[in-house]
Structure formats: structure tokens, C-alpha cells
Motif scaffolding. Sequence first.
Motif, PDB file in Angstrom:
ATOM      1  N   TRP A 184       0.978   2.985  -8.213  1.00  0.00           N
ATOM      2  CA  TRP A 184       2.179   3.316  -7.535  1.00  0.00           C
ATOM      3  C   TRP A 184       2.186   3.000  -6.169  1.00  0.00           C
ATOM      4  O   TRP A 184       3.550   2.397  -5.567  1.00  0.00           O
ATOM      5  CB  TRP A 184       2.848   4.623  -8.008  1.00  0.00           C
ATOM      6  CG  TRP A 184       3.426   4.652  -9.289  1.00  0.00           C
ATOM      7  CD1 TRP A 184       2.685   5.164 -10.550  1.00  0.00           C
ATOM      8  CD2 TRP A 184       4.406   4.032 -10.010  1.00  0.00           C
ATOM      9  NE1 TRP A 184       3.479   5.486 -11.685  1.00  0.00           N
ATOM     10  CE2 TRP A 184       4.576   4.394 -11.283  1.00  0.00           C
ATOM     11  CE3 TRP A 184       5.538   3.200  -9.350  1.00  0.00           C
ATOM     12  CZ2 TRP A 184       5.642   4.082 -12.187  1.00  0.00           C
ATOM     13  CZ3 TRP A 184       6.587   2.991 -10.266  1.00  0.00           C
ATOM     14  CH2 TRP A 184       6.560   3.146 -11.575  1.00  0.00           C
ATOM     15  N   THR A 185       1.200   3.199  -5.695  1.00  0.00           N
ATOM     16  CA  THR A 185       1.086   2.779  -4.221  1.00  0.00           C
ATOM     17  C   THR A 185       1.289   1.338  -3.901  1.00  0.00           C
ATOM     18  O   THR A 185       1.817   0.669  -2.871  1.00  0.00           O
ATOM     19  CB  THR A 185      -0.045   3.438  -3.552  1.00  0.00           C
ATOM     20  OG1 THR A 185      -0.214   4.888  -3.677  1.00  0.00           O
ATOM     21  CG2 THR A 185      -0.313   3.153  -2.033  1.00  0.00           C
ATOM     22  N   ALA A 186       0.565   0.299  -4.791  1.00  0.00           N
ATOM     23  CA  ALA A 186       0.627  -0.963  -4.520  1.00  0.00           C
ATOM     24  C   ALA A 186       1.830  -1.549  -4.823  1.00  0.00           C
ATOM     25  O   ALA A 186       2.437  -2.245  -4.159  1.00  0.00           O
ATOM     26  CB  ALA A 186      -0.570  -1.443  -5.752  1.00  0.00           C
ATOM     27  N   ILE A 187       2.595  -0.803  -5.883  1.00  0.00           N
ATOM     28  CA  ILE A 187       3.743  -1.312  -6.207  1.00  0.00           C
ATOM     29  C   ILE A 187       4.896  -0.999  -5.177  1.00  0.00           C
ATOM     30  O   ILE A 187       5.664  -2.084  -4.570  1.00  0.00           O
ATOM     31  CB  ILE A 187       4.501  -0.586  -7.377  1.00  0.00           C
ATOM     32  CG1 ILE A 187       3.757  -1.024  -8.592  1.00  0.00           C
ATOM     33  CG2 ILE A 187       6.116  -0.979  -7.780  1.00  0.00           C
ATOM     34  CD1 ILE A 187       4.059  -0.252  -9.920  1.00  0.00           C
ATOM     35  N   ILE A 188       4.677  -0.108  -4.481  1.00  0.00           N
ATOM     36  CA  ILE A 188       5.537   0.463  -3.377  1.00  0.00           C
ATOM     37  C   ILE A 188       5.520  -0.398  -1.944  1.00  0.00           C
ATOM     38  O   ILE A 188       6.452  -0.993  -1.535  1.00  0.00           O
ATOM     39  CB  ILE A 188       5.514   1.992  -2.913  1.00  0.00           C
ATOM     40  CG1 ILE A 188       5.947   2.881  -3.916  1.00  0.00           C
ATOM     41  CG2 ILE A 188       6.054   2.293  -1.415  1.00  0.00           C
ATOM     42  CD1 ILE A 188       5.548   4.283  -3.896  1.00  0.00           C
ATOM     43  N   ILE A 189       4.020  -0.501  -1.761  1.00  0.00           N
ATOM     44  CA  ILE A 189       3.988  -1.451  -0.517  1.00  0.00           C
ATOM     45  C   ILE A 189       4.012  -3.067  -0.667  1.00  0.00           C
ATOM     46  O   ILE A 189       4.609  -3.756   0.213  1.00  0.00           O
ATOM     47  CB  ILE A 189       2.431  -1.367  -0.058  1.00  0.00           C
ATOM     48  CG1 ILE A 189       1.455  -1.910  -1.081  1.00  0.00           C
ATOM     49  CG2 ILE A 189       2.153   0.254   0.623  1.00  0.00           C
ATOM     50  CD1 ILE A 189      -0.219  -1.698  -0.303  1.00  0.00           C
TER      51      ILE A 189
END
Length: 553
Positions: A10-15
Amino acid sequence: MMILNNIFLWTAIIICAIAFYKNYLAVSSGKTAIQKKEISDKVYYIALAVTILAALFVRLYKFGSVPGGFNQDGAMAAVDAKALADYGTDRYGMHMPVHLTAWGYGQMSALLSYLMVPFIKIGGLNAVTARLPQLLATLAALVCLYLFIKDVFGKNAALIVGIFAAINPWNILQSRWALDCNLYPQFFIMGIYFLNKGITKRLHLVISMIMFGLCMYCYGISIYTMPVFLLTACIYLLITKKLTIKDALLALAVYLLVAWPFITTMAINFLKLDTIETPFFTIPYFPNSVRSNDILFFSDNIGKQFIANFKSLINITLLQKKDLPWNDVENFGTMYLFSMPFVITGIIGLIKDYRKSSGAVIALIFLLTGLWCGLTTNGVNINRLNIVYYPIIIMGGIGIFYVIKWISPAKWGILTAYAVSFVMFAATYFTSYANSMDVYFFKDFGNAVTSLKNSDSEKIYITADSQYQGSSNVSEILTLFYHEIDAEYYQGKSTDESVPFKNKYTFKSIKDITVNPAENASYVITANDMKYFDRSSYNFEQFGSYYTVTPKN
């Protein structure tokens, strides 16, 4: 680990989403990304050196013993390599085969066996000499990958892609065991590197065609994937005037010069023609082959099979669902489970910002060829789809590079996520995963068979229940490997041994033979076979779930 994977995902998706948004705002206002200061050469080369050391360590540590035991297909390639080293034939006596007979119903690509020959000549037949060619090919491929990215996208992108490849789970796993098809992506990326260089230098173009020609001897699916890539790349390079017709004809000539024996092999098997023997090599016909069943176009219901292939492709690539035990490590996937947002970002960024770069377009054609492979090969798994992983690594690395370009502080979080994942992967791979692979690579069976290598028994009965009940062919090939059986002795030509091979070795389920205490015989059995033996007449030695049984007298 799953909680950590979800957090990272989810962090990867957000950034990635933020990076695209910042790009959109910049484009709307006519601005570009703020140019970051290039890292110093000192820092760059320190990071590159650490990457190289990490790549070497995780591929060399306990090399030959992890995974323990030996895979049956790898043993097949190694046994044929020993025969080639000794006599210039495969284990059946076929002179310099272009393609190996293997199991009879399913053939095996020959290049890996030929690459094993010098190592077996020097160091004998063992796990290290049989696995070295795959390791060396992988290391050479990683170098070519780095140099290709450096030529096309610059040194910063090359460092990121290099790090991503060095710690990549798929790349690490396939580098440590001998499987013929896993040479295909290695020679493919070498060909990609030299093809890009060949746009400006004809010698490199020739080398690239040699590499692509050798790809044909790495994996049978090359017959319907390599021509697709070459034709598409050629059309693109001709249209963009990167190559001339003369260059294209030279490339075709060199490729066919290397590849025509394999192409002819496929043709005579499709047309059911006779084996062709030449003074230099044999182009074999395999009457019992069922390999065509693996191809979409030979399916009974092409539409239904295409849908099934599409689902398999998505599961293996985008979703990274668990594959066969020996192909990936659970919770880590092929790319680390949180990498796909970066891969998608890389694809979009490449098309958006690098579409005028011939090297970038070649990388994209490489990716499309891998996807074509997944759609046209029935029920793909990681090994069958292996050519898709280098372009996915490229896109993932470019995606990370793209994100850092717009969100510079993100580099520390991304680096931390991959460092943590890599350490956890390595810790798992060399401990619990290695232990689980002992079963799938027949470690206990191999140890039991090896203990009888110098037995003076006139007869050796070896259970056929090694891989599954009645798998006599697997038990036989592993025995040929562990006992380093001479090819001519196996064929019945050699008289050096007092007892012919087929008289000395029997591969059957123990329940299907008659145990005679008066016979000078030794046995390799499963734990369930103990009931067939009189404990007062035999000695038993345990090797995990297998036992050797030898006469007490």
C-alpha cells in the motif's frame, strides 16, 4: 511477513500515485522534475560494490549444497553432459544431439549439457560442476543487464535496476540449480545488450545474433517466442532507420547459421520425418513426443485455453501467486510481493518519457514477448514464463527511478523496504526453505543411493517410489547421476564391469520384487518397505525417509 508485505504494497501504491500526480501537475504547468544533484562517483561505486558483493554472496553461499539433493531434470542434463564429455554422445549413444531425448515423451534442450562438459571433465560429475554453468550464465546476464540499462537510461537508473536484480528472488533461485530452460532468459538479456550496442557497431549486432541463436538451444518455447521478438525488433529498427536492410540481412544470416539445426529439429518433429545424422551432430526425431500439447495452437479448444492461459499469466506475474515449491519462496514471490506498483509505474514512465529511445523500445518489445509466451504456452508456471522476468525487473527498476525522480525522500523508504525484504528472504532461503527443498530434490534418496556407490553386491534394487509411486525413470536418472554411471556401461557396450548395468540395477517398487536373502543384493527402500525384509538377515541404514538394506553376511 504478510502484514509487512501489505504495508509495503500500500505504501508503494501511494507513493507511485503521488509521483504520477506530481508529474501531472508539472506537465500541466509546463515544468519538469527538479533535477537532483548527481551522486558522487565515490558513493556510486561504493553502492555498486555493495550490490555486487550481495549478489555474489547470496548466489555463492553454500553453492552446491543448497538446495540439497538434486532435481531429476538437472540430473538428466548432467548425466548426458558426462556422456558427451566421455564419448561425444548422450547417454543413449546418440552422437552430438541438437536436442536431448531426455524422458522420451518430453525432450530437453541441449545447451546446458554442453556447457557442463568442461566442468565435468575437470571436476567430475557432482552438484557443483553441474550447477556452475547456470550460475555463471546468470552472473554474465546481470552484468549485461546493468550495462544495457546504463547505456539506455543512464548510470543512476542502472544502479537501481542492478540493485533490484541483485536481490531479486526469482533470479537468485534459478541461479542455484541446474534446469535447462533457465538458461533462456540469461542468453536473451545478453542478446538484448549486444543488440542495443549493435545499432552503432556491426560486430555487436553479430554477437547479439549469436546469443539469440543460442537461445534456441536453451528452451523449446524459443521456436515461437524468439522469432516474434526478432521480427518485431527488426521492423521497429528498420522503420526508425536504426538499421539498414543490409544490417538486417546480416543479422538474419548469423542467427540462422547458429539456429538452423534446432529449427530443423522442430521441423522434422512437426512433419514426422526421420532423424538426420551428420558427421558433426544429430538432428533427432522423437516419435513419442507430447510437447506440442503445451502450445495454445494445438489445443482442442483454443478459446477456452487462451482464457486459462491469460489467468495463469496474471497469477504468475501481476499477482505473484504461489507456484511450484522449487520455483519461489512463499511470501516473497518472484519480485517481492509489493513490487508490482513500481513495475506498472516503470512501464508507464518508459512509454511516456523514453518512447523515442530505441533501447527502451527494445526493452518494451522484450516484455511483450514474455507476455506473448504466457498467452501461447498452456498453464505457464515460473519456469515456463522465465523470459518475462528480466523485462519485469527492468520495468520495476525504472519505476523506482521514476518515483525517486519526483519524490526524492522516498528513496530511503524504498531502500529500507527492499533491504528488510532481502534479509528476510535470504534468512528464509538458507534455513526453512532449504530444509523443505530436501524432499523435492530427493536429498535423502540421493544419500541412500550414494552410500551404495562402491557396493560389491551383484544386484542393487532401487525403489521406483522416489518422486511418486512407480517413478522408475526418476529413480534411474538420479542413480546414474549419483553413481556416475559410464554411458557405454549403461548402454551395455562396456565390458569393464563384471555385471551388465541392466542386470545389476533394478528400478521397481519393492512390493513388486521377490526379496531373496540368499541373493547377493542390496536395496534402497522407503520406510514403508521395511516389512518385506527379515531383520535377522539384513543390515539397515537410515537416510531420512529412505533406508539402505544390505545382507548381514
